[in-house]
Design an enzyme around this catalytic site. Structure first.
Site, PDB file in Angstrom:
ATOM      1  N   SER A 109      -2.894  25.928 -41.494  1.00  0.00           N
ATOM      2  CA  SER A 109      -4.164  26.669 -41.567  1.00  0.00           C
ATOM      3  C   SER A 109      -4.067  27.776 -42.599  1.00  0.00           C
ATOM      4  O   SER A 109      -2.982  28.336 -42.815  1.00  0.00           O
ATOM      5  CB  SER A 109      -4.421  27.276 -40.185  1.00  0.00           C
ATOM      6  OG  SER A 109      -5.417  28.259 -40.264  1.00  0.00           O
ATOM      7  N   LYS A 151       1.883  28.238 -36.565  1.00  0.00           N
ATOM      8  CA  LYS A 151       1.701  27.440 -37.803  1.00  0.00           C
ATOM      9  C   LYS A 151       2.794  27.802 -38.810  1.00  0.00           C
ATOM     10  O   LYS A 151       3.386  26.916 -39.444  1.00  0.00           O
ATOM     11  CB  LYS A 151       0.316  27.676 -38.405  1.00  0.00           C
ATOM     12  CG  LYS A 151      -0.825  27.140 -37.562  1.00  0.00           C
ATOM     13  CD  LYS A 151      -0.799  25.617 -37.472  1.00  0.00           C
ATOM     14  CE  LYS A 151      -1.882  25.054 -36.588  1.00  0.00           C
ATOM     15  NZ  LYS A 151      -1.701  23.648 -36.236  1.00  0.00           N
ATOM     16  N   TYR A 189      -1.084  32.218 -32.482  1.00  0.00           N
ATOM     17  CA  TYR A 189      -1.528  30.944 -33.047  1.00  0.00           C
ATOM     18  C   TYR A 189      -1.043  30.808 -34.492  1.00  0.00           C
ATOM     19  O   TYR A 189      -0.424  29.817 -34.872  1.00  0.00           O
ATOM     20  CB  TYR A 189      -3.063  30.823 -32.987  1.00  0.00           C
ATOM     21  CG  TYR A 189      -3.596  29.711 -33.866  1.00  0.00           C
ATOM     22  CD1 TYR A 189      -3.349  28.380 -33.555  1.00  0.00           C
ATOM     23  CD2 TYR A 189      -4.308  29.993 -35.042  1.00  0.00           C
ATOM     24  CE1 TYR A 189      -3.810  27.352 -34.382  1.00  0.00           C
ATOM     25  CE2 TYR A 189      -4.778  28.981 -35.868  1.00  0.00           C
ATOM     26  CZ  TYR A 189      -4.520  27.667 -35.532  1.00  0.00           C
ATOM     27  OH  TYR A 189      -4.958  26.659 -36.353  1.00  0.00           O
TER      28      TYR A 189
HETATM   29  P1  NAD Z   1      -9.016  20.111 -31.414  1.00  0.00           P
HETATM   30  O1  NAD Z   1      -8.656  21.027 -30.304  1.00  0.00           O
HETATM   31  O2  NAD Z   1     -10.379  19.538 -31.426  1.00  0.00           O
HETATM   32  O3  NAD Z   1      -7.963  18.917 -31.503  1.00  0.00           O
HETATM   33  C1  NAD Z   1      -6.612  19.073 -31.161  1.00  0.00           C
HETATM   34  C2  NAD Z   1      -6.279  17.981 -30.158  1.00  0.00           C
HETATM   35  O4  NAD Z   1      -4.900  18.088 -29.783  1.00  0.00           O
HETATM   36  C3  NAD Z   1      -7.103  18.110 -28.862  1.00  0.00           C
HETATM   37  O5  NAD Z   1      -7.761  16.877 -28.633  1.00  0.00           O
HETATM   38  C4  NAD Z   1      -6.065  18.407 -27.782  1.00  0.00           C
HETATM   39  O6  NAD Z   1      -6.415  17.818 -26.545  1.00  0.00           O
HETATM   40  C5  NAD Z   1      -4.796  17.823 -28.395  1.00  0.00           C
HETATM   41  N1  NAD Z   1      -3.550  18.456 -27.946  1.00  0.00           N
HETATM   42  C6  NAD Z   1      -3.250  19.777 -27.905  1.00  0.00           C
HETATM   43  N2  NAD Z   1      -2.001  19.954 -27.454  1.00  0.00           N
HETATM   44  C7  NAD Z   1      -1.479  18.721 -27.207  1.00  0.00           C
HETATM   45  C8  NAD Z   1      -0.235  18.249 -26.711  1.00  0.00           C
HETATM   46  N3  NAD Z   1       0.749  19.085 -26.362  1.00  0.00           N
HETATM   47  N4  NAD Z   1      -0.048  16.909 -26.596  1.00  0.00           N
HETATM   48  C9  NAD Z   1      -1.030  16.049 -26.926  1.00  0.00           C
HETATM   49  N5  NAD Z   1      -2.242  16.440 -27.389  1.00  0.00           N
HETATM   50  C10 NAD Z   1      -2.458  17.762 -27.528  1.00  0.00           C
HETATM   51  O7  NAD Z   1      -8.728  20.892 -32.775  1.00  0.00           O
HETATM   52  P2  NAD Z   1      -9.065  20.479 -34.276  1.00  0.00           P
HETATM   53  O8  NAD Z   1     -10.097  21.427 -34.751  1.00  0.00           O
HETATM   54  O9  NAD Z   1      -9.291  19.022 -34.367  1.00  0.00           O
HETATM   55  O10 NAD Z   1      -7.697  20.878 -34.973  1.00  0.00           O
HETATM   56  C11 NAD Z   1      -6.685  19.939 -35.249  1.00  0.00           C
HETATM   57  C12 NAD Z   1      -5.494  20.675 -35.859  1.00  0.00           C
HETATM   58  O11 NAD Z   1      -5.913  21.353 -37.023  1.00  0.00           O
HETATM   59  C13 NAD Z   1      -4.880  21.732 -34.946  1.00  0.00           C
HETATM   60  O12 NAD Z   1      -3.489  21.689 -35.090  1.00  0.00           O
HETATM   61  C14 NAD Z   1      -5.442  23.017 -35.493  1.00  0.00           C
HETATM   62  O13 NAD Z   1      -4.586  24.118 -35.238  1.00  0.00           O
HETATM   63  C15 NAD Z   1      -5.526  22.725 -36.962  1.00  0.00           C
HETATM   64  N6  NAD Z   1      -6.526  23.537 -37.648  1.00  0.00           N
HETATM   65  C16 NAD Z   1      -7.817  23.503 -37.213  1.00  0.00           C
HETATM   66  C17 NAD Z   1      -8.762  24.292 -37.845  1.00  0.00           C
HETATM   67  C18 NAD Z   1     -10.195  24.298 -37.356  1.00  0.00           C
HETATM   68  O14 NAD Z   1     -10.932  25.207 -37.734  1.00  0.00           O
HETATM   69  N7  NAD Z   1     -10.655  23.330 -36.609  1.00  0.00           N
HETATM   70  C19 NAD Z   1      -8.408  25.112 -38.911  1.00  0.00           C
HETATM   71  C20 NAD Z   1      -7.073  25.105 -39.352  1.00  0.00           C
HETATM   72  C21 NAD Z   1      -6.144  24.302 -38.701  1.00  0.00           C
HETATM   73  C1  UD1 Z   2     -10.957  31.458 -37.508  1.00  0.00           C
HETATM   74  C2  UD1 Z   2      -9.625  31.781 -36.900  1.00  0.00           C
HETATM   75  C3  UD1 Z   2      -8.506  31.342 -37.839  1.00  0.00           C
HETATM   76  C4  UD1 Z   2      -8.654  29.864 -38.203  1.00  0.00           C
HETATM   77  C5  UD1 Z   2     -10.044  29.669 -38.816  1.00  0.00           C
HETATM   78  C6  UD1 Z   2     -10.329  28.231 -39.192  1.00  0.00           C
HETATM   79  C7  UD1 Z   2     -10.099  33.740 -35.535  1.00  0.00           C
HETATM   80  C8  UD1 Z   2      -9.913  35.217 -35.372  1.00  0.00           C
HETATM   81  N1  UD1 Z   2      -9.581  33.196 -36.626  1.00  0.00           N
HETATM   82  O1  UD1 Z   2     -11.108  32.234 -38.647  1.00  0.00           O
HETATM   83  O2  UD1 Z   2      -7.258  31.551 -37.243  1.00  0.00           O
HETATM   84  O3  UD1 Z   2      -7.659  29.488 -39.108  1.00  0.00           O
HETATM   85  O4  UD1 Z   2     -11.031  30.078 -37.869  1.00  0.00           O
HETATM   86  O5  UD1 Z   2     -10.665  27.510 -38.077  1.00  0.00           O
HETATM   87  O6  UD1 Z   2     -10.633  33.067 -34.660  1.00  0.00           O
HETATM   88  N2  UD1 Z   2     -18.401  35.182 -37.332  1.00  0.00           N
HETATM   89  C9  UD1 Z   2     -19.478  35.893 -36.865  1.00  0.00           C
HETATM   90  N3  UD1 Z   2     -19.929  35.634 -35.594  1.00  0.00           N
HETATM   91  C10 UD1 Z   2     -19.362  34.685 -34.791  1.00  0.00           C
HETATM   92  C11 UD1 Z   2     -18.259  33.947 -35.284  1.00  0.00           C
HETATM   93  C12 UD1 Z   2     -17.797  34.238 -36.556  1.00  0.00           C
HETATM   94  O7  UD1 Z   2     -20.026  36.749 -37.563  1.00  0.00           O
HETATM   95  O8  UD1 Z   2     -19.816  34.506 -33.650  1.00  0.00           O
HETATM   96  C13 UD1 Z   2     -17.918  35.423 -38.718  1.00  0.00           C
HETATM   97  C14 UD1 Z   2     -16.493  35.878 -38.837  1.00  0.00           C
HETATM   98  O9  UD1 Z   2     -16.372  37.255 -38.796  1.00  0.00           O
HETATM   99  C15 UD1 Z   2     -16.110  35.283 -40.205  1.00  0.00           C
HETATM  100  C16 UD1 Z   2     -16.945  34.006 -40.291  1.00  0.00           C
HETATM  101  O10 UD1 Z   2     -18.006  34.189 -39.382  1.00  0.00           O
HETATM  102  O11 UD1 Z   2     -16.506  36.151 -41.233  1.00  0.00           O
HETATM  103  C17 UD1 Z   2     -16.173  32.743 -39.923  1.00  0.00           C
HETATM  104  O12 UD1 Z   2     -15.592  32.928 -38.649  1.00  0.00           O
HETATM  105  P1  UD1 Z   2     -14.776  31.752 -37.919  1.00  0.00           P
HETATM  106  O13 UD1 Z   2     -15.583  30.525 -37.900  1.00  0.00           O
HETATM  107  O14 UD1 Z   2     -14.304  32.287 -36.615  1.00  0.00           O
HETATM  108  O15 UD1 Z   2     -13.545  31.475 -38.902  1.00  0.00           O
HETATM  109  P2  UD1 Z   2     -12.403  32.483 -39.440  1.00  0.00           P
HETATM  110  O16 UD1 Z   2     -12.750  33.886 -39.181  1.00  0.00           O
HETATM  111  O17 UD1 Z   2     -12.142  32.105 -40.832  1.00  0.00           O
END
Ligand code: NAD
Ligand code: UD1
Length: 335
Positions: free
Chosen positions: A124, A152, A148
């Site tokens: 991330s 990573k 968290y």
């Molecule tokens: P998500 O929660 O929708 O998907 C993650 C999945 O992993 C879930 O279905 C959960 O049930 C499963 N899981 C968690 N722990 C597990 C375990 N111990 N064994 C088996 N399954 C398990 O999240 P996502 O948004 O699809 O994210 C996927 C990956 O990308 C994550 O590692 C997350 O940290 C990373 N990531 C997500 C974002 C985002 O904004 N969505 C941003 C940066 C990184």
């Molecule tokens: C969040 C996570 C970060 C993760 C990233 C991508 C937090 C503190 N950080 O960051 O670890 O890597 O998502 O998934 O959760 N905002 C509002 N109102 C809301 C929600 C968000 O104003 O209700 C604003 C935030 O201040 C930010 C932007 O919207 O400026 C995006 O927020 P968000 O979607 O939570 O993503 P990140 O802050 O980038």
């Protein structure tokens, strides 16, 4: 000859499943359903018209994990499984370290045993902490302020050490910026359980009437309209980047880290306005205090992914809003 998708019932993993199947890969999906529903797996099957094995197992259960590798012919792994809520990670650090770090250790231990050494890992942009400048390139200093983010960073370091110990591993570390949107069919999308932490799902829930108003976290950042700027990327573009990374591994040895973003930053109000345009709904909002730990501006330098992977995000902010809205309207209660 299958790609194992850990966390394949989740938001990004389910979209990866669809694109991999579309590209002719065979897949095996593993998920403990701790943050997802089995319905997403059913929908992937329905959308693609393809059957594939699904295992409801936890990465912490190394014995069951081993059995999957014994049973299936796995050639590479896309590792999405992990817990991702920043606030929850501050309250429950041990849960996060155990789930994300131990889960990954188990996975790579079993991969090593079965000589499966091609791995694509979900990192991330949170690992850049509070960057001094934008766009953010892969060589920027790394830091994390919450458990968290630390998981990573730790996993990235573990993977680097693993490669040093055995250079037959081929690893892609993908640092995502802000994944949003949904599959254009409206059949799969993001399904936050409880109150959404992230901006896009919050906006869609306000638009559908599930929540009264959006709270905008701060309007005095050093940005054009004062609200936070992020690099929103359509989830389908994001998973296409994974498939490029997978092909890259097949042809190139080593461990490489890539940013996956669009390279463009949009503010909270940009998102609100684009969303209003596509949904034709009002999005009432109120400016409140900054969220602790938030940064002002974050967007990616995407040159490395463009050059090495031959990948670039294509979808616009408007398309991201359109697909998020379609998903929300057609699935008002999620799965
Ligand atoms: P998500 O929660 O929708 O998907 C993650 C999945 O992993 C879930 O279905 C959960 O049930 C499963 N899981 C968690 N722990 C597990 C375990 N111990 N064994 C088996 N399954 C398990 O999240 P996502 O948004 O699809 O994210 C996927 C990956 O990308 C994550 O590692 C997350 O940290 C990373 N990531 C997500 C974002 C985002 O904004 N969505 C941003 C940066 C990184
Ligand atoms: C969040 C996570 C970060 C993760 C990233 C991508 C937090 C503190 N950080 O960051 O670890 O890597 O998502 O998934 O959760 N905002 C509002 N109102 C809301 C929600 C968000 O104003 O209700 C604003 C935030 O201040 C930010 C932007 O919207 O400026 C995006 O927020 P968000 O979607 O939570 O993503 P990140 O802050 O980038």
């Amino acid at each position: 000859m299958s790609i194992l998708i850990t966390g394949g019932a989740g938001f990004i993993g389910s979209h990866a499943a669809v694109e991999l199947l579309k590209d002719g890969y065979e897949i095996v999906v593993l998920d403990n359903l701790s943050n997802s529903k089995i319905e997403s797996v059913n929908r992937v099957k329905e959308l693609t018209g393809t059957e594939f094995p699904f295992f409801d197992i936890d990465l912490l259960d190394i014995q069951s994990l081993d059995e999957i590798f014994l049973k299936e012919k796995i050639t590479a792994v896309m590792h999405f499984a992990g817990l991702k809520a920043v606030g929850e990670s501050v309250e429950l650090p041990l849960l996060y370290y155990n789930n994300n770090v131990t889960g990954t250790l188990n996975l790579i231990e079993v991969m090593k045993k079965y000589d499966v050494k091609n791995l694509v890992f979900s990192s991330s942009a949170t690992v850049y902490g509070n960057p001094n400048q934008v766009p953010i390139s892969e060589s920027f200093p790394l830091s994390a302020t919450n458990p968290y983010g630390k998981t990573k960073l730790m996993i990235e370091e573990i993977l680097q050490d693993l490669y040093v110990s055995d250079d037959s591993w081929r690893i892609s570390i993908l640092r995502y910026f802000n994944p949003v949107g949904a599959h254009e069919s409206g059949r799969i999308g993001e399904n936050p359980l409880g109150t959404p932490n992230n901006l896009m799902p919050y906006i869609t829930q306000v638009a559908i009437g599930n929540r009264e108003e959006l709270q905008v976290f701060g309007d005095d950042y050093n940005t054009e309209d004062g609200t936070g700027v992020r690099d929103y990327i359509h989830v389908v573009d994001l998973v296409k980047g994974h498939i490029k990374a997978l092909s890259y591994l097949e042809e190139n040895e080593g461990i490489e880290t890539f940013n996956l973003g669009t390279g463009t930053g949009y503010s909270v109000l940009d998102l609100v306005n684009n969303f209003k345009e596509v949904s034709k709904k009002d999005i009432p909002y109120k400016v409140v205090d900054k969220r602790p730990g938030d940064i002002g501006i974050c967007y990616a330098d995407t040159e490395k992914a463009e050059k090495l992977l031959g990948w670039q995000a294509e979808k616009t902010l408007l398309q991201m809003c359109q697909d998020s809205w379609k998903w929300q309207v057609e699935n008002p209660e999620g799965y």
